[in-house]
Design an enzyme around this catalytic site. Structure first.
Site, PDB file in Angstrom:
ATOM      1  N   TRP A 365     -21.632  27.238   6.439  1.00 17.12           N
ATOM      2  CA  TRP A 365     -23.016  26.965   6.838  1.00 17.12           C
ATOM      3  C   TRP A 365     -23.490  27.926   7.912  1.00 17.12           C
ATOM      4  O   TRP A 365     -24.678  27.980   8.235  1.00 17.12           O
ATOM      5  CB  TRP A 365     -23.142  25.527   7.345  1.00 17.12           C
ATOM      6  CG  TRP A 365     -22.477  25.301   8.682  1.00 17.12           C
ATOM      7  CD1 TRP A 365     -21.219  25.661   9.065  1.00 17.12           C
ATOM      8  CD2 TRP A 365     -23.062  24.667   9.818  1.00 17.12           C
ATOM      9  NE1 TRP A 365     -20.968  25.294  10.354  1.00 17.12           N
ATOM     10  CE2 TRP A 365     -22.077  24.674  10.850  1.00 17.12           C
ATOM     11  CE3 TRP A 365     -24.299  24.088  10.071  1.00 17.12           C
ATOM     12  CZ2 TRP A 365     -22.310  24.128  12.107  1.00 17.12           C
ATOM     13  CZ3 TRP A 365     -24.520  23.548  11.332  1.00 17.12           C
ATOM     14  CH2 TRP A 365     -23.532  23.567  12.325  1.00 17.12           C
ATOM     15  N   ASP A 366     -22.556  28.685   8.481  1.00 22.24           N
ATOM     16  CA  ASP A 366     -22.891  29.667   9.513  1.00 22.24           C
ATOM     17  C   ASP A 366     -24.051  30.557   9.067  1.00 22.24           C
ATOM     18  O   ASP A 366     -24.941  30.901   9.851  1.00 22.24           O
ATOM     19  CB  ASP A 366     -21.690  30.571   9.811  1.00 22.24           C
ATOM     20  CG  ASP A 366     -20.454  29.810  10.238  1.00 22.24           C
ATOM     21  OD1 ASP A 366     -20.267  28.676   9.762  1.00 22.24           O
ATOM     22  OD2 ASP A 366     -19.665  30.357  11.019  1.00 22.24           O
ATOM     23  N   GLU A 495     -16.489  18.956  14.487  1.00 20.66           N
ATOM     24  CA  GLU A 495     -15.300  18.694  13.678  1.00 20.66           C
ATOM     25  C   GLU A 495     -14.202  17.952  14.445  1.00 20.66           C
ATOM     26  O   GLU A 495     -13.134  17.685  13.894  1.00 20.66           O
ATOM     27  CB  GLU A 495     -14.771  20.004  13.111  1.00 20.66           C
ATOM     28  CG  GLU A 495     -15.751  20.645  12.127  1.00 20.66           C
ATOM     29  CD  GLU A 495     -15.308  22.004  11.627  1.00 20.66           C
ATOM     30  OE1 GLU A 495     -14.281  22.523  12.133  1.00 20.66           O
ATOM     31  OE2 GLU A 495     -15.987  22.552  10.742  1.00 20.66           O
ATOM     32  N   GLN A 608     -18.109  21.303  19.299  1.00 22.78           N
ATOM     33  CA  GLN A 608     -19.309  22.129  19.354  1.00 22.78           C
ATOM     34  C   GLN A 608     -20.543  21.240  19.335  1.00 22.78           C
ATOM     35  O   GLN A 608     -20.451  20.023  19.178  1.00 22.78           O
ATOM     36  CB  GLN A 608     -19.345  23.079  18.162  1.00 22.78           C
ATOM     37  CG  GLN A 608     -19.415  22.369  16.812  1.00 22.78           C
ATOM     38  CD  GLN A 608     -18.958  23.242  15.669  1.00 22.78           C
ATOM     39  OE1 GLN A 608     -17.784  23.566  15.562  1.00 22.78           O
ATOM     40  NE2 GLN A 608     -19.887  23.627  14.813  1.00 22.78           N
TER      41      GLN A 608
END
Length: 778
Positions: A365-366, A495, A608
């Site tokens: 998805w970056d 995550e 994150q």
């Protein structure tokens, strides 16, 4: 291997990254930083003569979108697990040019003086060195290299040799090498493992006086690959011999050097792949490209390449006055993004670009959340090419949805190259359903910034509808939540928290996805009813289903804790025990390398940005006070073990007026790879973080928000900067924004009149007009 920034000797320079010494422990880092690519092929910044004595090296040349498959071995398998991993394909290394004088290899480790530098302005790598043989003979050696942006199958390389105090013979070997290998740290899941022997099967090879080539079939993959080289020299060769084996092909020449007379040797390296083309036809095409390059010559090839680079900088350059290190880092990051991003609609952009084998070269998805944020605002055609790749793999996403028991819609893979799910760890892979929302977000952003209805009609709407309908299959209207639409069993961006109900980010992004899909359905009907009806018939979509999207969006459950005044990351996060940061040693980070996932999952700890990321992407849905409260709660719980995190926090700290914190996180992002701050740049750059450094300036400090009918800005100038400026593309216009202590200048360099919002002030720009506005936050 974690190399401390204090050992890195890259003096800040505005347009290049340079080193003038050989430090063996940072050799692999330099190979990454000095890598070159053009979107189709990439090659690491290794030496032409090969690794130096005692130096660990990670050779690698790669083709974007080309892969081999390996069956994933599970100790215990279950239905729907990803069956095969796809690994970015390595190809033979054609860069090798080994110079010998008196049978002694000329190499950098024995140089009396030398330097290497990556030139940002021309996307080229250079080396200059003085070398002296044991008998006192002195040579000045200069090399240059670029991955052609005008001829994407080609790498071009030049070697210039000057005998400074003698006349005599030298030997030069030019090789195409399929024997290189590397043994990585297999305990680090971020690294990935690639092997030429495991992935390529030789079909044929040959060396002639003018060319050397190898033909390979990719094992466990549909691809055939041709690799070929040709060499030309500025003076006749005295003697030539051939190297011809299963692992190496090439030539060895003997030249007679005259003192002070420059010998120039040009090498062109071609790679081409295909799934249908016969080997002979593939080789002929490759050979024709090499002959064309020889005919054009180095100077013309370089000029055409530089023209492409110049266009990129015209659209994309960011100037920072007042901090040379950050200026260098910003241009370095932008260059690598441009070099690695797929440009042909058949490939995308991996988390490590084309600079190393980290993450096996997978696309995440970056691309959609980070990288396309940059490209949509600066080079929207590149965004379109990456979204075209997603459209080409839509059928595979439909098949994945069926595997995951969804009777309708499409589920894009969490990590892939060819379109199939490659994630072997489903809690942090397949469970991240927000990949669908990421692609929808990129489609919405692209359409908002370009008004490209043709794309929406041809590709965008179908992707948008097929991914939107999956949410109704995944979620449900929950009586226990007053009939709100809930989504269970998913993992958000964080995550370190997996398989939860009502992840705020996922639900909020799904809500935005569904609403945009409803809007586009209505717009499509209005603009082209026959084409809309044809699409609906093709995918079995009806008005009732679209109405269900609107109902789900309007009733989406977004977890909120009234006592704390924050959005809960999910239904269970706030009930967990906080992580004991005070007693976690510094050498235990990143946590994923030192603690079992279940240990991490039981705690309030983030890898994150999660809720904070939603605040940014859906910025107009939440007020400043809410954003500040969420940021205040979640940032202290965030390890930033992911390089995707610092930039988002920088943006949100800037948006909430906490500029010092914003600057700290921005600095961490922009120098992430040059300073090797996460200790794994040796295996490839961090493309999303690079994009995040641009986002931190343009969407953070300058406060850019792209609206359907205007551009909005809330500019801030960091305290010790004199100024900064950047470029934007918006609906056919080219805008340059300059922020300085005396105010902000908006220059509409090209295009029709444009409405912008500066803080709360509405402004209108005409073509070639500059507006100077005094208000800037310092």
């Amino acid at each position: 291997m974690n190399v401390s920034p204090k050992h890195l000797l890259f003096t800040p320079q505005p347009w290049q990254l340079e080193t003038d010494r050989l430090i063996p422990e940072q050799a692999m880092l330099e190979e990454t930083l000095f890598a070159l690519a053009n979107g189709y092929l990439g090659t690491r910044g290794t030496m032409e003569e090969g690794p130096q004595p005692g130096q660990q090296s990670c050779e690698g040349s790669y083709l974007n979108g080309v892969y081999h498959s390996e069956k994933i071995t599970y100790g215990e398998v279950a239905y729907g697990y990803a069956s095969h991993n796809q690994k970015m394909q390595q190809v033979p290394n054609g860069k090798i040019m080994q110079l010998r004088l008196d049978n002694q290899l000329v190499n950098l480790s024995d140089a009396t003086a030398g330097k290497r530098w990556l030139d940002f302005s021309s996307a080229s790598l250079h080396r200059q060195m003085h070398w002296q043989s044991p008998t006192g003979k002195q040579i000045l050696l200069t090399t240059s290299r670029f991955a052609s942006l005008s001829q994407p199958n080609l790498i071009c390389q030049r070697m210039e040799i000057v005998a400074q105090n003698f006349s005599g013979d030298v030997d030069l070997s030019s090789l195409l090498d399929a024997a290189y290998q590397f043994s990585p740290n297999k305990d680090d899941p971020r690294v990935g493992v690639l092997s030429l022997d495991d992935s390529l099967m030789l079909h044929q090879q040959q060396s002639t006086d003018e060319q050397a080539w190898m033909l390979h079939q990719v094992k466990d993959g549909p691809f055939r690959i041709a690799s070929a080289t040709t060499v030309s020299a500025s003076q006749p060769v005295d003697n030539i011999s051939h190297i011809n084996s299963d692992k190496q092909v090439g030539q060895q020449w003997r030249f007679k050097l005259e003192q002070g007379v420059k010998l120039i040797v040009d090498k062109f390296i071609c790679y081409q792949h295909d799934q249908q083309m016969a080997f002979g036809e593939l080789l002929l095409s490759c050979q024709n490209k090499l002959q064309q390059a020889r005919t054009m010559g180095w100077d013309q090839m370089l000029a055409e390449h530089q023209h492409q680079v110049a266009e990129f900088w015209q659209n994309s350059d960011v100037q920072i006055n007042g901090d040379p290190a950050l200026q260098q880092g910003m241009r370095f990051n932008l260059l690598h993004l441009f070099m690695s991003i797929g440009k042909n609609g058949h490939c995308n952009m991996g988390a490590k670009g084309l600079t190393g084998h980290g993450y096996d070269g997978h696309y995440f998805w970056d691309t959609e959340i980070y990288i396309l944020s940059v490209m949509t605002a600066t080079n929207p055609e590149l965004t379109k090419q990456c979204l075209t790749f997603r459209y080409r793999t839509l059928d595979a996403a439909r098949q994945r949805a069926r595997q995951m028991s969804h009777s309708l819609g499409a589920l894009y893979p969490w990590r892939t190259i060819g379109g199939d799910e490659c994630s072997a760890f489903f809690p942090a892979g397949t469970a991240q359903y927000h990949i669908n929302a990421a692609i929808a977000h990129a489609i919405r952003s692209y359409f908002t910034a370009t008004a490209d209805w043709a794309f929406m009609q041809d590709m965008g709407a179908e992707m948008l509808f097929e991914t939107a309908r999956l949410w109704l299959s995944l979620g449900h209207f929950n009586r226990q939540k007053q009939g709100r639409f809930c989504i269970d069993g998913v993992t958000g961006p964080d995550e370190y928290t997996a398989i939860v109900s009502n992840n705020f980010y996922t639900n909020a992004m799904a809500q935005a996805h569904l609403r945009f899909a409803v809007q586009i359905a209505a717009k499509f009907q209005d603009k082209n009813r026959p084409a809309y009806q044809l699409l609906c018939k093709s995918i079995g979509l009806n008005d009732a289903e679209i109405s269900s999207w609107a109902k789900a969006a309007d009733n989406m459950y977004l977890p909120y804790d009234a006592e704390l005044g924050i959005h809960a990351q999910d239904d269970s996060f706030l009930d967990k025990k906080p992580w004991d940061f005070a007693n976690t040693p510094a050498d235990k980070y990143p946590l994923l390398l030192h603690y079992h996932p279940l240990v991490i999952y039981r705690h309030q700890v983030l890898k994150q940005a999660d809720v904070v990321l939603a605040m940014f992407l859906l910025d107009d849905a939440f007020d400043q006070q809410q954003k500040a409260r969420n940021l205040s709660y979640y940032e202290p719980l965030t390890t930033h073990d992911s390089t995707l995190s610092s930039c988002i926090h920088s943006i949100e700290f800037a948006e909430t007026g906490q500029y010092q914190r914003a600057y700290e996180f921005f600095h961490d992002s922009v120098r992430m790879d040059i300073d090797n701050r996460h200790g794994n740049t040796e295996y490839g750059i961090h493309t999303a973080c690079m994009a995040g450094s641009w986002m931190s300036i343009v969407q953070g400090f300058a406060g850019l928000r792209i609206r359907p009918d205007e551009l909005a800005f809330t500019p801030h100038l960091p305290a010790h900067w004199d100024s900064y400026s950047f470029n934007l593309q918006y609906q056919g216009r080219h805008l340059q924004v300059s922020v300085a202590k005396d105010g902000v200048r908006y220059l509409l360099k090209q295009g029709a009149a444009l409405s912008i919002r500066h803080h709360q002030q509405e402004l209108t720009l005409s073509s070639n007009q500059t507006l100077h506005v005094a208000k800037v936050q310092l």
